[in-house]
Design an enzyme around this catalytic site. Structure first.
Site, PDB file in Angstrom:
ATOM      1  N   CYS A   1      16.093 -11.284 -33.413  1.00 47.19           N
ATOM      2  CA  CYS A   1      17.371 -11.327 -34.132  1.00 47.19           C
ATOM      3  C   CYS A   1      17.824  -9.905 -34.454  1.00 47.19           C
ATOM      4  CB  CYS A   1      17.318 -12.086 -35.453  1.00 47.19           C
ATOM      5  SG  CYS A   1      16.588 -13.713 -35.346  1.00 47.19           S
TER       6      CYS A   1
ATOM      7  N   ARG B   1      18.742  -8.413 -28.835  1.00 48.10           N
ATOM      8  CA  ARG B   1      17.696  -8.882 -29.744  1.00 48.10           C
ATOM      9  C   ARG B   1      17.719 -10.402 -29.897  1.00 48.10           C
ATOM     10  NH1 ARG B   1      15.203  -5.099 -32.535  1.00 48.10           N
ATOM     11  NH2 ARG B   1      14.521  -6.653 -34.017  1.00 48.10           N
TER      12      ARG B   1
ATOM     13  N   TRP C   1      17.806 -15.225 -32.475  1.00 47.95           N
ATOM     14  CA  TRP C   1      16.914 -15.754 -31.441  1.00 47.95           C
ATOM     15  C   TRP C   1      15.993 -16.714 -32.172  1.00 47.95           C
ATOM     16  CZ3 TRP C   1      11.582 -15.576 -30.363  1.00 47.95           C
ATOM     17  CH2 TRP C   1      11.228 -15.962 -29.069  1.00 47.95           C
TER      18      TRP C   1
ATOM     19  N   ASN D   1      15.659 -10.980 -40.106  1.00 46.07           N
ATOM     20  CA  ASN D   1      14.980 -10.871 -38.822  1.00 46.07           C
ATOM     21  C   ASN D   1      13.491 -10.921 -39.106  1.00 46.07           C
ATOM     22  OD1 ASN D   1      13.998 -10.114 -36.302  1.00 46.07           O
ATOM     23  ND2 ASN D   1      14.236  -7.932 -36.758  1.00 46.07           N
ATOM     24  N   GLY D   2      12.760 -11.821 -38.447  1.00 53.12           N
ATOM     25  CA  GLY D   2      11.311 -11.903 -38.668  1.00 53.12           C
ATOM     26  C   GLY D   2      10.896 -13.314 -39.026  1.00 53.12           C
TER      27      GLY D   2
ATOM     28  N   GLU E   1       4.406  -7.868 -11.391  1.00 56.20           N
ATOM     29  CA  GLU E   1       5.656  -7.413 -11.999  1.00 56.20           C
ATOM     30  C   GLU E   1       6.870  -7.983 -11.239  1.00 56.20           C
ATOM     31  OE1 GLU E   1       6.609  -6.340 -14.672  1.00 56.20           O
ATOM     32  OE2 GLU E   1       8.516  -5.338 -14.319  1.00 56.20           O
TER      33      GLU E   1
ATOM     34  N   LYS F   1       9.703 -10.463 -12.885  1.00 56.35           N
ATOM     35  CA  LYS F   1      11.142 -10.176 -12.821  1.00 56.35           C
ATOM     36  C   LYS F   1      11.889 -11.399 -12.295  1.00 56.35           C
ATOM     37  CE  LYS F   1      11.467  -7.488 -14.787  1.00 56.35           C
ATOM     38  NZ  LYS F   1      10.438  -6.684 -15.376  1.00 56.35           N
TER      39      LYS F   1
ATOM     40  N   GLU G   1      11.809 -14.522 -14.746  1.00 55.35           N
ATOM     41  CA  GLU G   1      12.511 -14.409 -16.035  1.00 55.35           C
ATOM     42  C   GLU G   1      14.026 -14.435 -15.896  1.00 55.35           C
ATOM     43  OE1 GLU G   1      11.786  -9.662 -16.929  1.00 55.35           O
ATOM     44  OE2 GLU G   1      12.007 -10.948 -18.649  1.00 55.35           O
TER      45      GLU G   1
ATOM     46  N   HIS H   1      -9.305 -18.954  -2.551  1.00 61.23           N
ATOM     47  CA  HIS H   1     -10.249 -19.601  -3.468  1.00 61.23           C
ATOM     48  C   HIS H   1      -9.572 -20.688  -4.290  1.00 61.23           C
ATOM     49  CE1 HIS H   1     -13.398 -16.841  -2.350  1.00 61.23           C
ATOM     50  NE2 HIS H   1     -12.506 -15.862  -2.419  1.00 61.23           N
TER      51      HIS H   1
ATOM     52  N   LYS I   1      15.371  -9.273 -25.874  1.00 50.88           N
ATOM     53  CA  LYS I   1      14.902  -7.966 -25.425  1.00 50.88           C
ATOM     54  C   LYS I   1      13.722  -7.475 -26.242  1.00 50.88           C
ATOM     55  CE  LYS I   1      15.096  -4.194 -23.031  1.00 50.88           C
ATOM     56  NZ  LYS I   1      14.423  -4.291 -21.718  1.00 50.88           N
TER      57      LYS I   1
END
Ligand code: M6R
Length: 609
Positions: A2, A27, A74, A100-101, A482, A486, A489, A505, A604
């Site tokens: 947030c 955020r 968020w 925020n939190g 990576e 990408k 997401e 395997h 983010k």
């Protein structure tokens, strides 16, 4: 996560808050809201979705003022909805709060508020308890009421509160969630992050944990947890607000991909002199310190964790010290062997990732030396570290991290070489060979970008695939991970990455005619083995795109498609191999009509556990 923004001035609070919130959408962006004291009460407007939606519900002329707070959310506690969006208000509707939190003991506080005051809760959020707590303690002094409320709360938070009866101030608090104050002339801001205020101010106070702010239009007062006034130096922001905007590109992600040659060049050139000596001004490690380390832990999340995996290769190879790499959310719950002989390296773009910060604190409490590789100057991770290695990638806005990753890699190379020199593990010849290879990287990344249409065409062909896997050997395994992250997401495609040798395997059972598989083959010493792996995969009917160094034609005969990348020694290939995969993920996401810069369910900066 947030984002919060508060403004105190003489007029146009609405405009300033909206501008700040737009810069903080990285955020979180599932809902938003704003509160302004108007005519003796607090007028709150909230919506689902981003700041564009918020603008539509506040465009009436009567909705504005000199003071206000805003929020972009968020979701953590409670789904994204108008009711759960911030600001939240107290029972009498004259106090509003953005947060925020996470308030860890919110259930306990809620029960107490219901039992003692008969308060009825409207939302499913933890934040609503803060508004009610301040409300029950309020008797005309917002600062005092916030202080009393904070004493009852456990968790991580940055809070900003306003009261209808004191329409000239904001009271804000920080504990384990980022907060800054922006200093203007006749107006002041409070916000989660610097970009939110940069359009209007460049002078900043970086707020520390357990500090409370009382912000009026002419003053920002900071108090410590005992209520004593704190004197803070002003931090002057030198980077430009334009750096945080798109600059002609369609999305931040593609802009940031294109910024990589300069980002890597900046990171390298400012630290390596013409004779190849590495100068790390903010790192005070001595040869004696290095001789005292018996192990290195690298801890990070997501993409930064992948940079850590490459750091393991480079530190072990160039400096000869054993390295363990851990995802931050696992590290602190497994009693790691950390003591005063440990070098602990935290990697974080934002410097605010809560899991990384918590792991850092755990390692610090056990006596480790803390070194961080961070992009955001003055962030929490940076401030709590003994030594900081800034990546200097500039602001990264796209949720999918690209330029932060390659600059993190550049830092890991330099740091490993630096330590290798200090402990004498690396020979002069080998050191010089790596430095020379690194100096050529920006140009080679640019070559890949100049030929991006090759990758774009492949993305146009394959964007409808629902299974896209990645395999490689050695450092190509990390590039595979990576590349897969990408893609999933920002395109929501089912994807995994695995060491090519491990495929048979078990996981090879998933491969069929519907599969598209990227085979990364940039490591000369493992090239033959990768060619065999490609044959195994082709035999199961999958389509294969190989990534190989220019001139390695053998793989072209075995795979369906090849993306050639410039030749370099194996050691530095991670800086090149990832670039076509970033481009592929970008073009696939675009083709699928996804929200490239703000993918669903993500934010983010992840400042919750
Ligand atoms: O700010 P940080 O580097 O600490 O963030 C860590 C991860 O959340 C981040 O790298 C995330 O995985 C990215 N969205 C990946 O593109």
């Amino acid at each position: 996560m947030c984002g919060i923004v508060g403004y105190v001035g003489s007029k146009n609070a609405k405009e300033k808050i909206i501008s700040g919130l737009k810069s903080l959408e990285y955020r979180g962006y599932d809902s938003a809201g704003i509160a302004i004291p108007i005519n003796g009460s607090v007028d709150v407007r909230k919506c689902v979705g981003g700041i564009d939606n918020l603008e539509k519900i506040i465009d009436d002329i009567n909705y504005d003022g000199a003071v206000g707070i805003g929020h972009t959310r968020w979701a953590t506690h409670g789904a994204p909805s108008v009711i759960n969006a911030h600001p939240h208000i107290n029972a009498s509707g004259d106090i509003a709060v953005v947060h925020n939190g996470i308030i860890e003991n919110y259930t306990e506080i809620k029960e107490w508020l219901v039992d003692s005051y008969g308060i009825e809760f409207k939302s499913e959020t933890d934040t609503e308890v803060i508004a009610h707590l301040i409300g029950v303690y309020y008797d005309g002094d917002l600062h005092e009421a916030v202080n009393r409320a904070v004493k009852k709360m456990r968790g991580a938070y940055a809070i900003a509160a306003i009261a209808a009866n004191e329409p000239d101030k904001i009271v804000a608090v920080r504990k384990d969630a980022p907060l800054v104050a922006g200093l203007g002339k006749g107006f002041n801001f409070v916000a989660s992050d610097i970009p939110a205020v940069l359009k209007y101010v460049r002078e900043i106070y970086l707020i520390e944990n357990n500090e409370t702010l009382v912000i009026t239009k002419d003053d920002v007062k900071i108090f410590d947890k005992d209520g004593k006034t704190v004197k803070r130096d002003v931090f002057h922001v030198t980077w430009d607000v334009d750096a945080a905007e798109k600059g002609g590109y369609e999305h931040f992600m593609i802009k940031e991909i294109h910024e990589q040659p300069d980002g890597i060049k900046d990171t390298l050139n400012k630290r390596v002199d013409k004779d190849g000596n590495i100068m790390l001004d903010d790192i005070k490690l001595t040869a004696e310190d290095v001789a005292g380390f018996n192990r290195v832990y690298i801890v990070a999340c997501g993409t930064a964790y992948h940079a850590g995996l490459i750091g393991k290769y480079t530190i072990e190879k160039f400096a000869g010290i054993p390295v363990e790499v851990d995802v931050a959310s696992e590290f602190r719950y497994r009693d790691p062997f950390v003591d005063d002989k440990t070098l602990f390296i935290a990697i974080s773009q934002s410097g605010e990732t809560l899991d990384t910060l918590a792991a850092l604190r755990e390692a610090k409490s056990k006596g480790a030396r803390i070194l961080s590789v961070v992009n955001v100057v003055g962030s929490s991770v940076a401030r709590e570290s003994d030594d900081v290695f800034y990546t200097w990638a500039g602001p990264e806005i796209s949720v999918a991290s690209t330029k932060a990753y390659t600059t993190q890699l550049a830092c890991m190379y330099l740091l490993s070489l630096y330590i290798g020199k200090l402990n004498g593990h690396i020979s002069d010849n080998y050191y010089n060979e790596i430095i020379d290879a690194l100096r050529d990287i920006p140009e080679k990344v640019q070559e890949i970008l100049d030929r991006k249409s090759v990758v774009e065409k492949l993305a146009n062909t394959f964007y409808k695939k629902e299974k896209i896997f990645f395999v490689g050997r050695g450092t190509d395994t990390v590039a595979s991970k990576e590349g897969s992250l990408k893609l999933k997401e920002i395109s929501y495609i089912n994807s995994f990455a695995i060491a090519a040798g491990e495929l048979k395997h078990g996981t090879i059972a998933l491969i069929d005619e519907e599969t598209l598989l990227f085979a990364l083959a940039t490591q000369d010493r493992l090239f033959e083995k990768m060619v065999s792996n490609v044959e195994e995969i082709k035999a199961r009917g999958a389509r294969v795109i190989a990534i190989a160094k220019e001139g390695n034609e053998q793989i072209a005969e075995k795979s369906d498609e090849v993306i050639f990348i410039p030749q370099a020694i194996d050691e530095v290939m991670p800086l090149l191999a990832i670039v076509p995969l970033q481009l592929f993920a970008y073009y696939v996401s675009k083709n699928r009509g996804c929200n490239v810069d703000k993918p669903k369910n993500l934010a983010k900066s992840v400042t919750v556990e």
